[in-house]
Design an enzyme around this catalytic site. Structure first.
Site, PDB file in Angstrom:
ATOM      1  N   GLU A 227       2.754   7.894  -7.929  1.00  0.00           N
ATOM      2  CA  GLU A 227       3.154   7.205  -8.918  1.00  0.00           C
ATOM      3  C   GLU A 227       2.993   7.419 -10.268  1.00  0.00           C
ATOM      4  OE1 GLU A 227       1.875   3.022  -7.597  1.00  0.00           O
ATOM      5  OE2 GLU A 227       3.048   3.062  -6.061  1.00  0.00           O
TER       6      GLU A 227
ATOM      7  N   GLU B 177       5.243   4.104   0.573  1.00  0.00           N
ATOM      8  CA  GLU B 177       4.193   2.602   0.472  1.00  0.00           C
ATOM      9  C   GLU B 177       5.255   1.546   0.492  1.00  0.00           C
ATOM     10  OE1 GLU B 177       1.654   2.309  -2.887  1.00  0.00           O
ATOM     11  OE2 GLU B 177       0.939   4.204  -2.444  1.00  0.00           O
TER      12      GLU B 177
END
Ligand SMILES: *[C@@H]1O[C@H](CO)[C@@H](O)[C@H](O)[C@H]1NC(C)=O
Length: 419
Positions: free
Chosen positions: A206, A311
């Site tokens: 991320e 995710e």
């Protein structure tokens, strides 16, 4: 093709003259679906996954692993962390994950497991647990994705990068980036000889692509360098380990053509899909959450690399305590600054014993809708997370125990929910 790190770092080499040979990954990506869970909050602390570790400090300044190291007495921190590493995930979790019909675990780890720089308050000692995890995964036939979740300076400023910051510091500092290159080489040298267990290495979780080209330009170079570091860990021989790149919160179209065959081999893209981190997301009705989930079945399809939803979660609110950070409230109940109240969080987070049967039915429908869509549009999915202390709506383990997650994951009750 091989980008010598030395030159690529200095001159931003992005063109390829020699095509690489296809590799033989440790898992048949593209023909068998990835189904897995994240072992979050184990080797990298997250306040919302283990709130007790943070609450027990009695110190509200402790909001992430950095401040845990900074403000907690060293002997206490060492003993709490060692106990956590020994008990939060054990071999029996790997047995249960395999028994539930899953084939992958993604394991977040921070850079400080590999090196701690001067003035950095992190405690170290996580790496032997990662190595144990890889051996347990081998025992139970699970594939591992080693995921660098925190880089020096923090790549996103999120508490789960180790350091909660208002603006991330990784991308603007070459020392940080070079330290990360070194750590990726270290991870590659530990694991690329074992691609049948460590099938993928994810060099950075991320990164803050939402901060624009200041992040994306050095990031793309770092990803090229990571290709060389993971594909050619020992010189000219290609490894079979797949490089899994996070999309940095950019639309898939941004990455179209990036690191594709024939010049690049064994590269996959990781995208994270949540419907809880904006006011409009948490304001959706249950039916809207499900139809949004279903829409990914087409919007993710057709991408030019293997695509994994690394995710996602059946949680439809941000009610879990500390989910937005220790001391920060929830959008859903209006306790997050600037968020209008949608409703009460009571009965929507915490222990499954407090969940109504209609809520559990929704969790199952929403879970199934996402699984269907992520298997239609992508190569599969890895739920966040396997377990946490007190937010069962996020927990795969609790979903299995309380009937909203089927075992095996293909035993759908609502197979036509997305049409
Ligand atoms: C860059 O990061 C390193 C740590 O990786 C730190 O020691 C150094 O002070 C930083 N440089 C600047 C200019 O902030």
């Amino acid at each position: 093709m091989h980008l010598p790190t030395l030159f690529s770092t200095a001159f931003a080499v992005v063109t390829c003259v020699i095509a690489d040979n296809p590799i033989s990954p440790g898992f048949p990506y593209g023909s068998t679906k990835v189904r897995g869970v994240n072992l979050g909050g184990w080797l990298v602390l997250e306040p919302w996954i283990t709130p007790s570790i943070f609450d027990n400090t009695g110190d509200s300044r402790v909001v992430d692993e950095w401040t845990y190291g900074q403000y907690v007495a060293s002997a206490t921190a060492t003993s709490v962390l060692t106990n956590h590493w020994n008990t939060w995930i054990t071999q029996s979790d790997f047995a249960a994950i395999a028994a539930a019909g899953l084939n992958h675990v993604r394991i977040p780890i921070g850079y400080w497991a590999f090196q701690v720089g001067p003035g950095e308050p992190y405690h170290t000692g996580q790496l032997p647990y990662l190595q144990k995890a890889v051996s347990w995964a081998g025992t139970y036939g699970l594939k591992v994705i080693v995921d660098l979740h925190g880089a020096p300076g923090s790549q996103n400023g999120f508490d789960n990068s180790g350091q909660r910051l208002s603006y991330p510091g990784w991308h603007s500092n070459n020392t940080n980036i070079q330290r990360t290159d070194t750590i990726i080489k270290q991870i590659a040298s530990l694991f690329t000889g074992n691609p049948n267990v460590v099938a993928m290495i994810s060099p950075l979780n991320e990164p803050a692509g939402f901060d624009g080209s200041a992040v994306l330009t050095p990031l793309k170079q770092f990803y090229y360098d990571s290709y060389g570091n993971v594909r050619y860990p020992n010189g000219p021989t290609e490894s079979n380990t797949v490089l899994l790149l996070h999309d940095a919160f950019q639309p898939l179209s941004y990455w179209s053509g990036y690191q594709i065959p024939p010049n690049w081999q064994g590269v996959a893209m990781d995208t994270h899909i949540y419907q809880v981190f904006s006011n409009s997301d948490v304001a959706m009705s249950q039916a809207q959450h499900i139809s949004t989930a279903c829409s990914y079945g087409s919007s993710l399809s057709g991408f030019d690399l293997w695509l994994v939803v690394g995710e996602w979660s059946p949680a439809a609110t941000d009610c879990a305590k500390y989910l937005n950070g220790r001391g920060i409230g929830a959008r859903y109940d209006g306790s997050y600054s600037g968020s209008p109240k949608v409703g009460s969080c009571t009965g929507l987070t915490g222990a499954a014993s407090s969940f109504s049967s209609s809520y559990k039915t929704f969790l199952r429908q929403y879970w199934e809708a996402q699984v269907i869509a992520f298997e239609r549009g992508a190569q599969g999915w890895i739920q966040w997370d396997w377990k946490n202390e007190n937010a069962d709506e996020w927990s795969y383990q609790a979903g299995l125990a309380n009937g909203w997650i089927p075992s095996p994951p293909t035993a759908l009750k609502y197979p036509t929910i997305c049409g």
